[in-house]
Scaffold this motif. Structure first.
Motif, PDB file in Angstrom:
ATOM      1  N   LEU A 229      -5.500 -11.146   7.780  1.00  0.00           N
ATOM      2  CA  LEU A 229      -5.639 -11.256   6.331  1.00  0.00           C
ATOM      3  C   LEU A 229      -5.714  -9.875   5.677  1.00  0.00           C
ATOM      4  CD1 LEU A 229      -6.042 -12.771   3.690  1.00  0.00           C
ATOM      5  CD2 LEU A 229      -8.483 -12.989   4.267  1.00  0.00           C
ATOM      6  N   SER A 230      -6.511  -8.979   6.245  1.00  0.00           N
ATOM      7  CA  SER A 230      -6.607  -7.635   5.654  1.00  0.00           C
ATOM      8  C   SER A 230      -5.285  -6.885   5.804  1.00  0.00           C
ATOM      9  CB  SER A 230      -7.750  -6.846   6.281  1.00  0.00           C
ATOM     10  OG  SER A 230      -7.533  -6.644   7.666  1.00  0.00           O
ATOM     11  N   PHE A 231      -4.570  -7.124   6.911  1.00  0.00           N
ATOM     12  CA  PHE A 231      -3.252  -6.507   7.094  1.00  0.00           C
ATOM     13  C   PHE A 231      -2.305  -6.952   5.989  1.00  0.00           C
ATOM     14  CE2 PHE A 231       1.006  -6.854   9.294  1.00  0.00           C
ATOM     15  CZ  PHE A 231       1.302  -5.502   9.232  1.00  0.00           C
ATOM     16  N   MET A 232      -2.334  -8.245   5.664  1.00  0.00           N
ATOM     17  CA  MET A 232      -1.471  -8.749   4.599  1.00  0.00           C
ATOM     18  C   MET A 232      -1.899  -8.208   3.239  1.00  0.00           C
ATOM     19  SD  MET A 232      -0.693 -12.679   3.347  1.00  0.00           S
ATOM     20  CE  MET A 232      -2.198 -12.754   2.342  1.00  0.00           C
ATOM     21  N   MET A 233      -3.180  -8.290   2.936  1.00  0.00           N
ATOM     22  CA  MET A 233      -3.655  -7.923   1.606  1.00  0.00           C
ATOM     23  C   MET A 233      -3.575  -6.416   1.357  1.00  0.00           C
ATOM     24  SD  MET A 233      -4.357 -10.804   0.209  1.00  0.00           S
ATOM     25  CE  MET A 233      -5.255 -10.272  -1.246  1.00  0.00           C
ATOM     26  N   ASN A 234      -3.919  -5.620   2.349  1.00  0.00           N
ATOM     27  CA  ASN A 234      -4.014  -4.173   2.152  1.00  0.00           C
ATOM     28  C   ASN A 234      -2.722  -3.430   2.442  1.00  0.00           C
ATOM     29  OD1 ASN A 234      -6.765  -4.472   1.536  1.00  0.00           O
ATOM     30  ND2 ASN A 234      -7.354  -4.247   3.679  1.00  0.00           N
ATOM     31  N   ARG A 235      -1.853  -4.022   3.268  1.00  0.00           N
ATOM     32  CA  ARG A 235      -0.645  -3.313   3.669  1.00  0.00           C
ATOM     33  C   ARG A 235       0.625  -4.063   3.264  1.00  0.00           C
ATOM     34  NH1 ARG A 235      -0.517   1.621   4.069  1.00  0.00           N
ATOM     35  NH2 ARG A 235       1.487   1.261   5.090  1.00  0.00           N
ATOM     36  N   LEU A 236       0.865  -5.208   3.874  1.00  0.00           N
ATOM     37  CA  LEU A 236       2.149  -5.886   3.679  1.00  0.00           C
ATOM     38  C   LEU A 236       2.431  -6.227   2.225  1.00  0.00           C
ATOM     39  CD1 LEU A 236       2.658  -8.392   6.636  1.00  0.00           C
ATOM     40  CD2 LEU A 236       3.760  -6.194   6.254  1.00  0.00           C
ATOM     41  N   ASN A 237       1.423  -6.684   1.494  1.00  0.00           N
ATOM     42  CA  ASN A 237       1.655  -7.095   0.109  1.00  0.00           C
ATOM     43  C   ASN A 237       2.171  -5.959  -0.767  1.00  0.00           C
ATOM     44  OD1 ASN A 237       1.043  -9.758   0.481  1.00  0.00           O
ATOM     45  ND2 ASN A 237      -0.888  -9.731  -0.658  1.00  0.00           N
ATOM     46  N   SER A 238       1.868  -4.727  -0.384  1.00  0.00           N
ATOM     47  CA  SER A 238       2.285  -3.589  -1.206  1.00  0.00           C
ATOM     48  C   SER A 238       3.581  -2.939  -0.724  1.00  0.00           C
ATOM     49  CB  SER A 238       1.168  -2.533  -1.230  1.00  0.00           C
ATOM     50  OG  SER A 238       0.013  -3.036  -1.865  1.00  0.00           O
ATOM     51  N   ILE A 239       4.052  -3.305   0.473  1.00  0.00           N
ATOM     52  CA  ILE A 239       5.301  -2.732   0.976  1.00  0.00           C
ATOM     53  C   ILE A 239       6.462  -3.295   0.156  1.00  0.00           C
ATOM     54  CG2 ILE A 239       6.897  -2.679   2.943  1.00  0.00           C
ATOM     55  CD1 ILE A 239       4.376  -2.617   4.748  1.00  0.00           C
ATOM     56  N   GLY A 240       7.270  -2.404  -0.360  1.00  0.00           N
ATOM     57  CA  GLY A 240       8.326  -2.781  -1.285  1.00  0.00           C
ATOM     58  C   GLY A 240       7.930  -2.564  -2.727  1.00  0.00           C
ATOM     59  N   ASP A 241       6.620  -2.451  -2.958  1.00  0.00           N
ATOM     60  CA  ASP A 241       6.118  -2.213  -4.310  1.00  0.00           C
ATOM     61  C   ASP A 241       5.565  -0.802  -4.441  1.00  0.00           C
ATOM     62  OD1 ASP A 241       5.221  -2.620  -6.928  1.00  0.00           O
ATOM     63  OD2 ASP A 241       3.279  -3.347  -6.226  1.00  0.00           O
ATOM     64  N   SER A 242       4.439  -0.524  -3.781  1.00  0.00           N
ATOM     65  CA  SER A 242       3.816   0.797  -3.907  1.00  0.00           C
ATOM     66  C   SER A 242       3.661   1.507  -2.574  1.00  0.00           C
ATOM     67  CB  SER A 242       2.432   0.661  -4.565  1.00  0.00           C
ATOM     68  OG  SER A 242       1.595  -0.202  -3.809  1.00  0.00           O
ATOM     69  N   LEU A 243       3.948   0.827  -1.460  1.00  0.00           N
ATOM     70  CA  LEU A 243       3.791   1.421  -0.144  1.00  0.00           C
ATOM     71  C   LEU A 243       5.072   1.304   0.669  1.00  0.00           C
ATOM     72  CD1 LEU A 243       0.290   0.066   1.024  1.00  0.00           C
ATOM     73  CD2 LEU A 243       0.782   2.320   0.057  1.00  0.00           C
TER      74      LEU A 243
END
Length: 306
Positions: A229-243
């Motif tokens: 869950l933290s991997f999704m919320m802190n990393r994956l969700n922002s890849i393509g947007d801000s990361l």
């Protein structure tokens, strides 16, 4: 030290999408046919244009490019659009253009069912909080959108591996990587596959099942990804947007796609980290693809000639 090259070219290339809108720069006019992976350019010519001047950094980068040219047989490069999907784009483009088949595990199961498996079989109802890169909306529609992303990836990958001719595959890639909507769906599908693999590994650790790849230990050791869950919320969700993907995530990408990703890190020239493989543990039968980066953020595709 700042780069010493043409200010106008630098400004248009390095602006983020929102800044481009404000400055009136038309992205489609800057890349012929709106291609997100451009045609080959001469490596040394590119180096000279990008790194003008006599600063220490400019000299260092030109020397690194010369090393690639003379010792690594890299004669050209293909520039990749500089956004936060950059590394996913560079990797997937090479997989498609080379006609690399599905990884073995993907041939044994239907990837279209992975969102359903996580949501219903493994009770991960938190995937409804999944974000699709720059499209930040999440909620009940996430499951259906994920299915569409998986379908886009699978359909186009099947078409590619059924195409035998290199030139014909190139034409398909040019069409596909000019379609931003399809591109983004495929990148989101790969992101979700990364999440799926992380969930699988986490469950094996909890249940003390067979040993897992060492990269998962590195991933779960980070505060930002101590569980799926933290991997999704802190990393994956922002890849393509801000990361962008970091180095551990690049290892995960190579592992799940079963490709050895060799990265030439020009800012690490004259160190042991100039050439790095992701993951560093790989099987001999895996295909190899290569990336070139000046800063571990944006990546281009090196083109080899003997």
């Amino acid at each position: 030290m700042q780069r010493q090259y043409d200010r106008k070219a630098s400004k248009s290339r390095d602006l983020c999408p929102e800044q481009e809108k404000q400055s009136g720069i038309n992205r489609s006019k800057r890349s012929v046919g709106n291609l997100s992976v451009l045609t080959e350019v001469d490596l040394l010519g590119y180096s000279v244009r990008e790194w003008k001047g006599e600063t220490q950094q400019a000299k260092h980068m030109r020397e690194a490019y010369e090393e690639l040219f003379w010792s690594c047989h890299i004669k050209y490069l293909r520039q990749v659009r500089r956004d936060n999907y950059c590394v996913l784009r560079a990797v997937l483009f090479q997989i498609f253009s080379q006609g690399i088949p599905f990884p073995s595990w993907m041939r044994e199961r239907d990837i279209l069912k992975l969102p359903e498996k996580l949501l219903y079989s493994q009770g991960c109802n938190w995937i409804q909080q999944y974000s699709f890169g720059p499209e930040r909306y999440t909620g009940p529609n996430a499951f259906g959108k994920l299915r569409k992303c998986m379908d886009t990836l699978k359909t186009n990958w099947i078409e590619i591996i059924a195409t035998k001719g290199h030139e014909e595959r190139g034409n398909i890639c040019n069409t596909l990587f000019s379609d931003e909507s399809k591109e983004h769906k495929m990148y989101e599908a790969i992101k979700f596959i990364m999440l799926y693999e992380v969930v699988e590994a986490y469950e094996k650790i909890k249940n003390r099942e067979e040993p897992i790849h060492s990269l998962f230990s590195l991933l779960f050791a980070r505060d930002s990804s101590s569980d799926p869950l933290s991997f999704m919320m802190n990393r994956l969700n922002s890849i393509g947007d801000s990361l962008c993907l970091d180095q551990v995530e690049l290892c995960l990408l190579g592992y799940l796609l079963e490709v050895k990703i060799r990265v030439y890190r020009l800012h690490r020239f004259n160190t042991e980290e100039f050439q790095v493989n992701y993951p560093d543990e790989y099987r001999r039968e895996w295909n190899e693809i290569s990336l070139l980066t000046e800063d571990d953020r944006y990546y281009h595709i090196p083109v080899f000639r003997t």
